[in-house]
Design a protein around this motif. Structure first.
Motif, short mmCIF file in Angstrom:
data_model
loop_
_atom_site.label_atom_id
_atom_site.label_comp_id
_atom_site.label_asym_id
_atom_site.label_seq_id
_atom_site.Cartn_x
_atom_site.Cartn_y
_atom_site.Cartn_z
N GLU A 101 0.85 -1.20 0.00
CA GLU A 101 0.00 0.00 0.00
C GLU A 101 0.88 1.24 0.00
O GLU A 101 1.86 1.32 0.74
CB GLU A 101 -0.88 0.00 1.26
N HIS A 102 0.54 2.21 -0.84
CA HIS A 102 1.18 3.52 -0.85
C HIS A 102 0.18 4.51 -0.26
O HIS A 102 -0.98 4.54 -0.68
CB HIS A 102 1.56 3.94 -2.27
N LEU A 103 0.62 5.31 0.69
CA LEU A 103 -0.28 6.26 1.34
C LEU A 103 0.53 7.45 1.83
O LEU A 103 1.73 7.53 1.59
CB LEU A 103 -1.03 5.59 2.49
N SER A 104 -0.13 8.35 2.50
CA SER A 104 0.59 9.47 3.12
C SER A 104 -0.04 9.75 4.47
O SER A 104 -1.19 9.41 4.72
CB SER A 104 0.56 10.71 2.22
N ASP A 105 0.75 10.36 5.32
CA ASP A 105 0.30 10.75 6.66
C ASP A 105 0.52 12.25 6.77
O ASP A 105 1.63 12.73 6.55
CB ASP A 105 1.11 9.99 7.71
N ASP A 106 -0.53 12.98 7.10
CA ASP A 106 -0.40 14.43 7.20
C ASP A 106 -0.54 14.93 8.64
O ASP A 106 -0.87 16.09 8.88
CB ASP A 106 -1.38 15.14 6.28
N ALA A 107 -0.23 14.05 9.61
CA ALA A 107 -0.34 14.43 11.02
C ALA A 107 0.56 15.61 11.36
O ALA A 107 0.27 16.36 12.29
CB ALA A 107 0.00 13.24 11.92
N GLY A 108 1.63 15.80 10.61
CA GLY A 108 2.53 16.93 10.86
C GLY A 108 2.14 18.18 10.09
O GLY A 108 2.89 19.15 10.07
N GLY A 109 0.98 18.16 9.43
CA GLY A 109 0.49 19.32 8.70
C GLY A 109 0.84 19.33 7.23
O GLY A 109 0.32 20.15 6.48
N VAL A 110 1.71 18.44 6.80
CA VAL A 110 2.11 18.29 5.40
C VAL A 110 2.11 16.80 5.09
O VAL A 110 2.56 15.99 5.91
CB VAL A 110 3.53 18.88 5.16
N ALA A 111 1.61 16.43 3.93
CA ALA A 111 1.55 15.01 3.58
C ALA A 111 2.95 14.43 3.42
O ALA A 111 3.77 14.93 2.65
CB ALA A 111 0.75 14.82 2.29
N VAL A 112 3.22 13.35 4.16
CA VAL A 112 4.48 12.63 4.08
C VAL A 112 4.18 11.27 3.46
O VAL A 112 3.40 10.49 4.00
CB VAL A 112 5.13 12.45 5.48
#
Length: 180
Positions: free
Chosen positions: A155-166
């Motif tokens: 799976e490819h995804l992103s996490d934006d918990a830091g305010g920017v998508a990583v």
């Protein structure tokens, strides 16, 4: 000189934190922009439950910490003590994948076998407890190591918990049974 390794202890934390910070700041530069690197600090870091569980390793050379990382028998896939959504539920060996977690190499030791050593230690320990699959959440900078070690992207995804998508990549690998 060869690397040595041992299980991490709570009193190692003051030495591990700067290694983790250096790895986040330096080793992602080829893959992420400055904003993504800054944001990644919100989703990366050390989960001290790994240290408390005895599943986190320290790799050293000549008295210097070259890297750290480990595995978990708990449900949390990634993130540090400060990350939201951690789940301490125990996984079921033979059914659930063990989690490879919090892998960091000091930039001075990058691409010298530290990550491979930690993966090998983690795989052997998880297999000894009956796990048959490993799973991890890779950063883009870690993905080449994990692919070379036999992990496959699921799976490819992103996490934006830091305010920017990583961008992140969930990866898995079957592991061999422990040899008695």
């Amino acid at each position: 000189m060869a690397f040595t390794h041992r299980v991490a202890r709570r009193d190692d934390l003051p030495v591990l934190v700067p290694v983790i910070e250096a790895a986040i700041a330096e080793l992602q530069k080829e893959f992420l922009d400055d904003g993504q690197i800054a944001a990644s600090r919100a989703i990366m870091g050390l989960d001290t439950a790994l240290v408390d569980d005895g599943t986190y390793f320290v790799v050293e050379q000549d008295g210097r910490v070259a890297g750290c990382g480990g595995w978990s028998r708990r449900a949390t896939l990634y993130g540090g003590d400060h990350s939201a959504g951690r789940d301490a539920a125990l996984l079921r060996p033979g059914q659930d994948p063990a989690k490879v977690r919090a892998m960091y190499t000091h930039p001075d030791f990058a691409r010298r076998g530290v990550g491979r050593l930690i993966l090998s230690l983690s795989e052997a320990a998880a297999a000894a407890e009956g796990f048959t699959t490993l799973e991890l959440m890779a950063t883009l900078s870690g993905e080449p190591l994990y692919r070379a070690a036999g992990f496959v992207a699921v799976e490819h995804l992103s996490d934006d918990a830091g305010g920017v998508a990583v961008p992140l990549v969930r990866m898995r690998k079957p592991i061999a049974a422990a040899v008695g």
